[in-house]
Design an enzyme around this catalytic site. Sequence first.
Site, short mmCIF file in Angstrom:
data_model
loop_
_atom_site.label_atom_id
_atom_site.label_comp_id
_atom_site.label_asym_id
_atom_site.label_seq_id
_atom_site.Cartn_x
_atom_site.Cartn_y
_atom_site.Cartn_z
N ASP A 174 -6.03 -18.98 17.32
CA ASP A 174 -5.98 -17.59 16.87
C ASP A 174 -6.37 -17.58 15.40
O ASP A 174 -5.67 -18.16 14.56
CB ASP A 174 -4.58 -17.01 17.08
CG ASP A 174 -4.57 -15.49 17.01
OD1 ASP A 174 -5.62 -14.91 16.69
OD2 ASP A 174 -3.52 -14.90 17.28
N ASP A 223 -11.58 -13.37 18.14
CA ASP A 223 -10.89 -14.33 17.28
C ASP A 223 -9.82 -15.15 17.99
O ASP A 223 -8.99 -15.78 17.34
CB ASP A 223 -10.24 -13.60 16.10
CG ASP A 223 -9.18 -12.59 16.56
OD1 ASP A 223 -9.27 -12.12 17.70
OD2 ASP A 223 -8.28 -12.28 15.76
N GLU A 224 -9.86 -15.17 19.33
CA GLU A 224 -8.76 -15.83 20.05
C GLU A 224 -9.29 -16.44 21.35
O GLU A 224 -10.10 -15.83 22.05
CB GLU A 224 -7.69 -14.78 20.35
CG GLU A 224 -6.43 -15.29 20.99
CD GLU A 224 -5.44 -14.18 21.25
OE1 GLU A 224 -4.36 -14.49 21.77
OE2 GLU A 224 -5.74 -13.00 20.95
#
Length: 487
Positions: free
Chosen positions: A11, A105-106
């Site tokens: 993350d 973003d993960e």
Amino acid sequence: MRPAPTILHLDMDAFYASAEQAAKPSLRGKAVVVGGLGPRGVVATASYEARLLGVHSAMPTAQARRLAPNAAYLVPRFSLYRSVSEQVMELLGRLSPLVEPLSLDEAFVDLEAGGTADDSASARATGERLRTAIREVTGLSGSVGLAGSKMLAKIASEQAKPDGLVLMEPGTERELLAPMPVRTLPGVGPATGDHLRRAGMTTVHDLAEAGEAELVRLVGKAHGHGLHRMALGLDDRPVVAERDAKSVSVEDTFDVDLHDRVRVRAEVERLAVRCVERLRSADRSGRTVVLKVRRYDFSTLTRSETLRGPTDDPTVVREAAARLLEAVDTTGGVRLLGVGVTGLADFTQEDLFAQAADARELAARSTVPEKPVAEGAQGGGPVDEEPDRESAEQLAARRWPAGHDVRHAVHGHGWVQGSGVGRVTVRFEEPGGPVGRVVTFRVDDPELSPADPLPLVRDPVDYSSWPASLPKSRSGPLSAAGGESRP
């Protein structure tokens, strides 16, 4: 559950805000808020400096301004975020063929499937090397969680924030989960959490002790069964490489309700073009066009039209969205519009001309009654007596969004600090450089033009051989920066 912590969850830390701080030297170490800046705007991401002031994602921007009046408020630059995300996902893809992106973003990574980890020591080493690689390639930090299941890996990455690594050793799950609040578990939102609290359950230990039967009684069979399993640390979901998107859509919320029917149609057509751009960037096409309209009273209407075959043609989608709008009453004003495409495919209808002809035929058969023509109006289309007009301030904000890139013929690359009263203020600086100077121009200065974002790292380390060999970090090992393990 796996006997080794070989599922990794990455993350990125305050992704949008951190990217803006890396791109703008003058904002490093300062409060940054990224999101919609109008009266109805919402915070997308806040830097850690802004979070200390109480600002968080999904908060109304107006409230954030009251909490952090001196923060930098920026409009998102999704082209930059997508390019950085592609760099990160490429690194993850080198670790394993099984990478499950959850957002820009993960992502989850199955290290065992890639042969890059088979026990705690190798998993920890791979996680630390990944964090180093991300820093070298993007200039940003990410937090890593390692565990024997997806749920625990995600919880571990949350514990690792910011810029750290947490490894949960298999066999210790229940002990580690026990003191955590019930909201730690996936799917337990504010409403469920409050319901459990009223039943006397505030920690994961309380859920495990209550038993499955009691949880089923409280929250229903499906949710109760899953909640009990999670409280025991049980999760056997695999990492899935292909998460097939079901739809592509875009929407805008307007600072002032739109009343002019011509303006509403123009916005729908603009959104349709943006939607097709996203569709094409994903190499997809779609068969069903969906229109979303939220009116002045917050009532939301959706209308859809299914085409003869999948398309990524902007004209076809634009015309379909415009036809759908004709069947919607916008009297009283519109606060939000959205256009989406569902029924996605990885091929396109070959006979686009025939499909466009079908669209024109549908339009010709339409029997939607027209609004009466205002007295003295020319032509036969509907006309509003008081058409909406954007103010000079709104036009300037649309052309020069705060935080977006510009280029000046003399001063070079910069970014918009703000605009108003016929002026636009620009700070001229680049990623990795010194803090730049500020210059103000007229909004119509011919030497000033919008520009594309610059890379956050100008000379990134070559990771073409990753993960077999890893260049030594210029800044030293990152394991000392927030690294942590859970026994």
